[in-house]
Scaffold this motif. Structure first.
Motif, PDB file in Angstrom:
ATOM      1  N   PRO A  55       0.819  -1.217   0.000  1.00 20.03           N
ATOM      2  CA  PRO A  55       0.000   0.000   0.000  1.00 20.03           C
ATOM      3  C   PRO A  55       0.850   1.264   0.000  1.00 20.03           C
ATOM      4  N   LYS A  56       0.282   2.316  -0.559  1.00 21.52           N
ATOM      5  CA  LYS A  56       0.996   3.585  -0.703  1.00 21.52           C
ATOM      6  C   LYS A  56       1.441   4.137   0.647  1.00 21.52           C
ATOM      7  N   PHE A  57       0.598   3.971   1.676  1.00 18.71           N
ATOM      8  CA  PHE A  57       0.945   4.530   2.974  1.00 18.71           C
ATOM      9  C   PHE A  57       2.177   3.843   3.574  1.00 18.71           C
ATOM     10  N   LEU A  58       2.395   2.563   3.231  1.00 17.98           N
ATOM     11  CA  LEU A  58       3.582   1.869   3.729  1.00 17.98           C
ATOM     12  C   LEU A  58       4.838   2.365   3.031  1.00 17.98           C
ATOM     13  N   ASN A  59       4.722   2.663   1.747  1.00 22.73           N
ATOM     14  CA  ASN A  59       5.847   3.272   1.031  1.00 22.73           C
ATOM     15  C   ASN A  59       6.227   4.594   1.681  1.00 22.73           C
ATOM     16  N   PHE A  60       5.203   5.343   2.071  1.00 24.97           N
ATOM     17  CA  PHE A  60       5.468   6.640   2.688  1.00 24.97           C
ATOM     18  C   PHE A  60       6.101   6.475   4.070  1.00 24.97           C
ATOM     19  N   ILE A  61       5.593   5.521   4.865  1.00 23.06           N
ATOM     20  CA  ILE A  61       6.189   5.258   6.186  1.00 23.06           C
ATOM     21  C   ILE A  61       7.664   4.898   6.017  1.00 23.06           C
ATOM     22  N   ALA A  62       7.962   4.063   5.025  1.00 26.22           N
ATOM     23  CA  ALA A  62       9.356   3.683   4.763  1.00 26.22           C
ATOM     24  C   ALA A  62      10.193   4.920   4.462  1.00 26.22           C
ATOM     25  N   CYS A  63       9.654   5.835   3.652  1.00 22.93           N
ATOM     26  CA  CYS A  63      10.385   7.068   3.300  1.00 22.93           C
ATOM     27  C   CYS A  63      10.658   7.921   4.535  1.00 22.93           C
ATOM     28  N   VAL A  64       9.638   8.098   5.383  1.00 23.11           N
ATOM     29  CA  VAL A  64       9.784   8.934   6.569  1.00 23.11           C
ATOM     30  C   VAL A  64      10.808   8.337   7.525  1.00 23.11           C
ATOM     31  N   VAL A  65      10.688   7.032   7.785  1.00 20.45           N
ATOM     32  CA  VAL A  65      11.591   6.366   8.727  1.00 20.45           C
ATOM     33  C   VAL A  65      13.028   6.401   8.199  1.00 20.45           C
TER      34      VAL A  65
ATOM     35  N   GLU B  96       8.788  -3.920   2.722  1.00 15.97           N
ATOM     36  CA  GLU B  96       8.079  -4.730   1.718  1.00 15.97           C
ATOM     37  C   GLU B  96       8.128  -6.207   2.099  1.00 15.97           C
ATOM     38  N   ARG B  97       9.285  -6.651   2.575  1.00 17.43           N
ATOM     39  CA  ARG B  97       9.440  -8.046   3.007  1.00 17.43           C
ATOM     40  C   ARG B  97       8.510  -8.360   4.189  1.00 17.43           C
ATOM     41  N   ILE B  98       8.476  -7.439   5.167  1.00 25.35           N
ATOM     42  CA  ILE B  98       7.591  -7.636   6.316  1.00 25.35           C
ATOM     43  C   ILE B  98       6.141  -7.686   5.857  1.00 25.35           C
ATOM     44  N   PHE B  99       5.761  -6.768   4.971  1.00 26.82           N
ATOM     45  CA  PHE B  99       4.390  -6.742   4.454  1.00 26.82           C
ATOM     46  C   PHE B  99       4.046  -8.043   3.738  1.00 26.82           C
ATOM     47  N   LYS B 100       4.995  -8.534   2.958  1.00 24.42           N
ATOM     48  CA  LYS B 100       4.761  -9.738   2.152  1.00 24.42           C
ATOM     49  C   LYS B 100       4.555 -10.980   3.012  1.00 24.42           C
ATOM     50  N   TYR B 101       5.334 -11.111   4.076  1.00 22.53           N
ATOM     51  CA  TYR B 101       5.319 -12.360   4.845  1.00 22.53           C
ATOM     52  C   TYR B 101       4.603 -12.307   6.199  1.00 22.53           C
ATOM     53  N   ALA B 102       4.462 -11.128   6.792  1.00 28.04           N
ATOM     54  CA  ALA B 102       3.882 -11.060   8.143  1.00 28.04           C
ATOM     55  C   ALA B 102       2.364 -11.138   8.155  1.00 28.04           C
ATOM     56  N   ASN B 103       1.735 -10.815   7.030  1.00 30.91           N
ATOM     57  CA  ASN B 103       0.276 -10.893   6.923  1.00 30.91           C
ATOM     58  C   ASN B 103      -0.437 -10.090   8.008  1.00 30.91           C
TER      59      ASN B 103
ATOM     60  N   VAL C 248      11.614 -13.705   9.071  1.00 30.11           N
ATOM     61  CA  VAL C 248      11.243 -12.606   8.167  1.00 30.11           C
ATOM     62  C   VAL C 248      12.265 -11.474   8.274  1.00 30.11           C
ATOM     63  N   GLY C 249      12.687 -11.185   9.512  1.00 30.07           N
ATOM     64  CA  GLY C 249      13.606 -10.074   9.742  1.00 30.07           C
ATOM     65  C   GLY C 249      15.073 -10.421   9.606  1.00 30.07           C
ATOM     66  N   GLY C 250      15.378 -11.718   9.407  1.00 30.81           N
ATOM     67  CA  GLY C 250      16.770 -12.124   9.231  1.00 30.81           C
ATOM     68  C   GLY C 250      17.560 -12.193  10.530  1.00 30.81           C
ATOM     69  N   ILE C 251      16.872 -12.477  11.642  1.00 31.05           N
ATOM     70  CA  ILE C 251      17.538 -12.602  12.937  1.00 31.05           C
ATOM     71  C   ILE C 251      17.064 -13.878  13.633  1.00 31.05           C
ATOM     72  N   SER C 252      17.782 -14.286  14.666  1.00 34.43           N
ATOM     73  CA  SER C 252      17.441 -15.525  15.367  1.00 34.43           C
ATOM     74  C   SER C 252      16.225 -15.323  16.272  1.00 34.43           C
TER      75      SER C 252
END
Length: 201
Positions: free
Chosen positions: A12-22, A55-62, A120-124
């Motif tokens: 979603p567009k709002f997630l793209n924007f959150i990514a930009c702000v963060v 995007e990865r979190i969005f794709k897999y975390a549902n 999903v996050g690449g950590i243990s």
């Protein structure tokens, strides 16, 4: 719980924007010397961008769309309550996955376990567990988000998204924080339900 395939679903567009702000906040804080190292800090900057990571979190975390907005609110709370641990390129990824994990557990009826979020996050799993506890203490276990606060953040996101679509100077975000103070109330004349619908579409 099996993986849910969201390959064809666009973020979603709002997630793209959150990514930009963060990402913008992290880059701005990178120029400052790191006053304190925390469990969230990596030894080096991860190769994956904030955008791709989200995007990865969005794709897999549902997670539900509301979950991501609440995670964003939690990130802002963490920044305000832990001024010695500003969001930067060394900790932004761990803070993101942890805020989404905590938000999903608090907001959604169905969510994955810490081991899944770790993958999903690449950590243990062990690190994910530690990050969750540290994050909860970092926000003082203040998980409740009032409707007023939720609407305030949605209004902020909506306004900022509109400013990106219309060529005009961007509003400067506080160098350490992601958004506004929790206590600030929204005085927008737009119908709140319309704003939230526009954000979540």
């Amino acid at each position: 719980m099996g993986e849910i395939d969201k390959c064809d679903e666009e973020m979603p567009k709002f997630l793209n924007f959150i990514a930009c702000v963060v990402e913008r906040v992290a880059e701005r804080n990178d120029v400052k010397s790191r006053s304190k190292i925390s469990i969230f800090d990596g030894l080096s900057r991860p190769a994956i961008s904030v955008q791709s990571y989200l995007e990865r979190i969005f794709k897999y975390a549902n997670c539900s769309p509301s979950c991501f907005i609440v995670a964003y609110i939690y990130l802002d709370r963490f920044s305000q309550m832990q001024p010695l641990l500003p969001i930067n390129s060394f900790n932004v990824h761990r803070l993101l996955i942890t805020s989404v994990l905590v938000s999903a557990k608090f907001m959604d009826d169905i969510f994955y376990n810490n081991g899944y979020y770790g993958k999903v996050g690449g950590i243990s799993t062990r690190e994910m567990n530690l990050l969750e506890v540290d994050f909860l203490f970092g926000i003082g276990f203040e998980l409740n988000v009032t409707p007023t606060t939720f609407h305030t953040y949605c209004s902020y996101l909506h306004t900022e998204m509109l400013m990106l679509e219309i060529p005009m100077p961007l509003k400067i975000v506080n160098q350490q924080y992601c958004c506004v103070n929790d206590d600030e109330s929204s005085t927008h004349e737009l119908d709140v339900s319309q704003i939230i619908q526009k954000i979540l579409d």
